[in-house]
Scaffold this motif. Structure first.
Motif, mmCIF file in Angstrom:
data_model
loop_
_atom_site.group_PDB
_atom_site.id
_atom_site.type_symbol
_atom_site.label_atom_id
_atom_site.label_comp_id
_atom_site.label_asym_id
_atom_site.label_seq_id
_atom_site.Cartn_x
_atom_site.Cartn_y
_atom_site.Cartn_z
ATOM 1 N N GLY A 274 0.840 -1.188 0.000
ATOM 2 C CA GLY A 274 0.000 0.000 0.000
ATOM 3 C C GLY A 274 0.876 1.238 0.000
ATOM 4 O O GLY A 274 1.639 1.462 0.952
ATOM 5 N N VAL A 275 0.809 1.986 -1.060
ATOM 6 C CA VAL A 275 1.655 3.175 -1.171
ATOM 7 C C VAL A 275 0.771 4.386 -1.439
ATOM 8 O O VAL A 275 -0.162 4.321 -2.251
ATOM 9 N N VAL B 240 7.058 2.039 1.582
ATOM 10 C CA VAL B 240 6.176 0.995 1.052
ATOM 11 C C VAL B 240 5.567 0.241 2.233
ATOM 12 O O VAL B 240 6.284 -0.428 2.987
ATOM 13 N N ALA B 241 4.305 0.383 2.404
ATOM 14 C CA ALA B 241 3.614 -0.324 3.481
ATOM 15 C C ALA B 241 3.148 -1.683 2.962
ATOM 16 O O ALA B 241 2.802 -1.819 1.784
ATOM 17 N N GLU B 242 3.178 -2.662 3.837
ATOM 18 C CA GLU B 242 2.761 -4.013 3.438
ATOM 19 C C GLU B 242 1.739 -4.554 4.427
ATOM 20 O O GLU B 242 1.933 -4.459 5.648
ATOM 21 N N GLU B 243 0.694 -5.105 3.895
ATOM 22 C CA GLU B 243 -0.326 -5.722 4.735
ATOM 23 C C GLU B 243 -0.367 -7.224 4.456
ATOM 24 O O GLU B 243 -0.444 -7.645 3.293
#
Lengths: 163, 154
Positions: free
Chosen positions: B43-44, B51-54
């Protein structure tokens, strides 16, 4: 039953002696014996004559754990080393002849080295030990031949087993 | 609880039913690894260069080595490897009755069963087990009051 490594090492040496004896079928004064070689051994051999094969445990160790096992006891790979000595005094005149020595060398190869090279699971020593390494570092010790007219051969075998 | 070491870890299979399991210890295990590997979605936004990561989906492999000794428990795995049958397994970092032991439990299938037959090798099978399609939940395990307690992985 816990694994007693020294007891097992002695049992392995006994098994080696039995294998050699069964293949060789010595007749008195020749014999195979599970015992340690001492000065008294050589003295008795000199007096009795004949060919003798001595077998004794040389050392044991845990090579490495193999698996986790159960009940806090892992399955391990064990090594048991066995030493074998072939001995015979030359009773003829002069120095031991080449033919006399060759005969003993071939004997030691056939009834010690070849008998103890166990790789078929059906022939494993005591049902579970296979030959990992086998070495004949001395076929006929020249010092003993020249100094004492004694044929002296050595074989070192390392057996492995999982337990 | 004392520090855990690998040799004291346990891998079991269930010879009973899922609801009433009977855990059988696999004694020939040399090493084992529990993988908890989340796939992620990035999710950017323009608000940040980070850089976010889920986490999205979860890979849950159990891999290891088992001694080829043709024992009964080894043969259970060998049969399952070729028949593609379901195994209910439980991998713990201690015994199934040791309070505090933890790990995972699920129904899976073997998807790797390799054997290096080098001439000087003690034979092992390298295996990998992954969850398979089943109606039963994949679970985390914590041994409490001397017995495994299961919690579904949501």
């Amino acid at each position: 039953m816990p694994y007693r490594i020294a007891d097992r090492g002695i049992a392995v040496a006994d098994g080696v002696k039995d294998l050699i004896q069964a293949a060789w079928t010595p007749a008195s004064p020749d014999f195979a014996l599970r015992d340690y070689v001492t000065e008294d051994t050589l003295k008795a051999l000199f007096e009795a004559g004949g060919r003798q094969v001595y077998v004794f445990p040389a050392g044991s160790r845990i090579v490495r754990p193999l698996a986790r096992g159960a009940g806090g006891v892992t399955i391990k790979l064990y090594e048991h080393k066995v030493s074998i000595r072939g001995l015979e005094f030359y009773t003829g005149d002069g120095r031991p002849t080449k033919a006399w020595i060759d005969t003993r060398v071939k004997f030691f190869g056939q009834y010690v080295h070849d008998v103890l090279d166990l790789e078929d699971p059906a022939s494993y020593l005591l049902g579970s030990l296979w030959t990992e390494t086998i070495e004949v570092p001395v076929w006929a010790d020249p010092d003993f031949l020249l100094g004492s007219k004694l044929w002296w051969a050595e074989c070192e075998v390392a057996f492995y087993e999982k337990a | 609880m004392a520090n855990q070491i690998g040799i004291g870890c346990k891998l079991y299979y269930n010879s009973g039913t899922f609801g009433s399991p009977t855990w059988v210890l696999l004694t020939g295990i040399e090493s084992c690894k529990i993988g908890v590997n989340w796939n992620t979605a990035e999710g950017v936004t323009r608000a940040s260069p980070v850089v976010a990561e889920e986490p999205t989906t979860l890979k849950l492999p159990v891999t290891g080595k088992i001694l080829v000794d043709h024992s009964a428990d080894y043969l259970v795995l060998a049969a399952a490897a070729f028949a593609k049958t379901l195994l209910d397994i439980m991998a713990l970092d201690g015994g199934s009755t040791t309070n505090g032991s933890e790990g995972i439990r699920y129904e899976g299938k073997i998807n790797q069963w390799e054997e290096d037959q080098g001439p000087n090798n003690i034979l092992y099978r390298d295996f990998a087990i992954s969850p398979c399609l089943t109606s039963n939940a994949r679970q985390t395990v914590t041994v409490t009051s001397g017995a495994p307690v299961f919690s579904s992985i949501a």
